[in-house]
Design a protein around this motif. Sequence first.
Motif, mmCIF file in Angstrom:
data_model
loop_
_atom_site.group_PDB
_atom_site.id
_atom_site.type_symbol
_atom_site.label_atom_id
_atom_site.label_comp_id
_atom_site.label_asym_id
_atom_site.label_seq_id
_atom_site.Cartn_x
_atom_site.Cartn_y
_atom_site.Cartn_z
ATOM 1 N N UNK A 12 44.939 42.122 1.350
ATOM 2 C CA UNK A 12 44.307 41.332 0.281
ATOM 3 C C UNK A 12 43.578 42.245 -0.713
ATOM 4 N N UNK A 13 42.944 43.275 -0.174
ATOM 5 C CA UNK A 13 42.226 44.216 -1.048
ATOM 6 C C UNK A 13 43.201 44.900 -2.004
ATOM 7 N N UNK A 14 44.344 45.300 -1.477
ATOM 8 C CA UNK A 14 45.348 45.979 -2.311
ATOM 9 C C UNK A 14 45.885 45.034 -3.381
ATOM 10 N N UNK A 18 45.519 45.737 -7.260
ATOM 11 C CA UNK A 18 46.722 46.133 -8.012
ATOM 12 C C UNK A 18 47.319 45.001 -8.843
ATOM 13 N N UNK A 19 47.119 43.744 -8.414
ATOM 14 C CA UNK A 19 47.752 42.634 -9.135
ATOM 15 C C UNK A 19 46.778 41.811 -9.976
ATOM 16 N N UNK A 20 45.579 41.647 -9.493
ATOM 17 C CA UNK A 20 44.647 40.752 -10.193
ATOM 18 C C UNK A 20 43.706 41.503 -11.126
ATOM 19 N N UNK A 21 43.131 42.608 -10.651
ATOM 20 C CA UNK A 21 42.184 43.356 -11.489
ATOM 21 C C UNK A 21 42.790 43.747 -12.844
ATOM 22 N N UNK A 22 44.056 44.234 -12.885
ATOM 23 C CA UNK A 22 44.623 44.617 -14.195
ATOM 24 C C UNK A 22 44.751 43.451 -15.176
ATOM 25 N N UNK A 23 44.752 42.200 -14.656
ATOM 26 C CA UNK A 23 44.850 41.046 -15.547
ATOM 27 C C UNK A 23 43.490 40.607 -16.068
ATOM 28 N N UNK A 26 36.625 43.823 -18.501
ATOM 29 C CA UNK A 26 35.170 43.906 -18.558
ATOM 30 C C UNK A 26 34.477 43.567 -17.247
ATOM 31 N N UNK A 27 33.489 42.699 -17.346
ATOM 32 C CA UNK A 27 32.625 42.363 -16.222
ATOM 33 C C UNK A 27 33.416 41.754 -15.065
ATOM 34 N N UNK A 28 34.376 40.861 -15.402
ATOM 35 C CA UNK A 28 35.168 40.203 -14.359
ATOM 36 C C UNK A 28 36.048 41.215 -13.620
ATOM 37 N N UNK A 29 36.662 42.125 -14.348
ATOM 38 C CA UNK A 29 37.509 43.143 -13.716
ATOM 39 C C UNK A 29 36.691 44.011 -12.774
ATOM 40 N N UNK A 35 34.937 43.658 -5.234
ATOM 41 C CA UNK A 35 35.277 42.786 -4.101
ATOM 42 C C UNK A 35 36.442 43.377 -3.310
ATOM 43 N N UNK A 36 37.398 43.957 -4.021
ATOM 44 C CA UNK A 36 38.518 44.596 -3.348
ATOM 45 C C UNK A 36 38.029 45.745 -2.460
ATOM 46 N N UNK A 37 37.148 46.575 -3.011
ATOM 47 C CA UNK A 37 36.613 47.702 -2.235
ATOM 48 C C UNK A 37 35.819 47.206 -1.029
#
Lengths: 147, 342
Positions: A12-14, A18-23, A26-29, A35-37
């Motif tokens: 889930x972290x990966x 890799x899939x959600x953060x790039x979308x 700013x603050x949300x990313x 959260x992934x870490x």
Amino acid sequence: MKPDISLVLQDHATRLAESIVPKLSGFEANGAAMMSAMLVMIGEEWERGAARRVEENTAIRALFTQALPLVTDAALSTRIKALAAGHDEDLHISALDKANAELRTELIALQTHVEGLDSDAARGVNDAIWAELSASVKRRALSSANF
Amino acid sequence: MIELTPEIVGAYLARSVPGWETIQISSMDRLPLGASRETFRIDASVTAADGKKTDYKMILRRDPPASLVDSDRLTEYESYRAIYGHGIPVPQMIHLEMDPEQLGGAISIAEDMRGFHNSEYQFDMEPWCNHIPKLAEQMWSYMGKLAAVEIDGLGLESFMDPATVETAAKQQLDFWVSKFRRNCICPDPIMEAAIRTLERTCPVAKKLAMVHGDFRAGNFLYDEAGDIHAILDWEMAHIGDPLEDLTWSLNRGFCFGKDDRRSGLVSREEAIAIWEKASGMTADPAALAWYELFSCVKAQSLWASAANVWQSGENRDIILAYASWWLQNTENKAMLEIMGRL
């Protein structure tokens, strides 16, 4: 529990990184990346959480037993004698944490006490406490840590 | 705590900043900066009383109800103003509001220096990996220059606690230990041993300086050519021993390259050499060792406070939980290393 919890958290972290953060931006990313870490950290802790607590609590109880003959403070002696006789029967993390907090509180008092004693035996106990403190940071080490 | 919107901020600025008659905010975004304060980037068109329009790019920072850092907007705002024009690049300040009733917390507004980077995680990537020596030279040179600035005439005493060369170290130690005691929610034997070690003897400062308080990679703006354009985040600034900034930047928690390079840039010895050259001072080894251990105690106090305000529900920002998980064991390990017990 299958699939393995640590494996699920790592996966889930990966996916998050890799899939959600790039979308996001700013603050949300940044929040999603953290959260992934944290999922990776939780995965590491899930696997070792109970074991490292039991290991540490056992090591501190052994230090108390070793130190007892040297302790000249009657109240401290009574407290660490009682704690040295304890066991981790309840293996829930919250119960182990409660025991660990009690043990580490008295470990602080014990080290402060032996630092004030002038004997080879006291220095030996102090060295043993330092060795356990060094072991404690290795037990808690995170693979993502800077140091 | 009220959620800041362009309408709320625009209306506030129009009634509060002298000469700003109407404010049209075209964009306002929260930035992922720091663990202690909310930071917003704002684009605004300001119409003055004479009808003249000016476009502003601004940074608004708001104090939250609870944070890992206790200082207030006044300290950071006045610190920027005090050091501006003294050879340390900083953005210009625009406005300060200390009344928390106005916008849900004290706020400061500063010039937004756009187009630069602040990330401490990308030094090993192109193009910055080619500029690491240059970045290090500038970072520790600016820190050394700050140490060399004479504090008489900066007006620091109007908003900072006084200190003497004899009391500076003990004042800071007492401050951070007290903060740790108020926020510690689980016993930390290594931290306690470090505190006892520091309390046995405190160094006398060679001189007093304006100490930034959080001078490290991540708190300066730089470009693709490796040039530093601004030193940011002065909210922990105070009068003290300049060795405090040097050792904070050497802290193992900030080794973002996950190796021996301090602040992810150069070795401890190289960083000290750059600082000594720029400051004109020699870092006394005993005092340096004391402040290196102190930097761990200060950091641990911050991470313990972050854990406490998150756990208590006072502030549930993700970064507070993340930083406290990620860094507390690192600081314990660093303390052991410095005390020769790792």
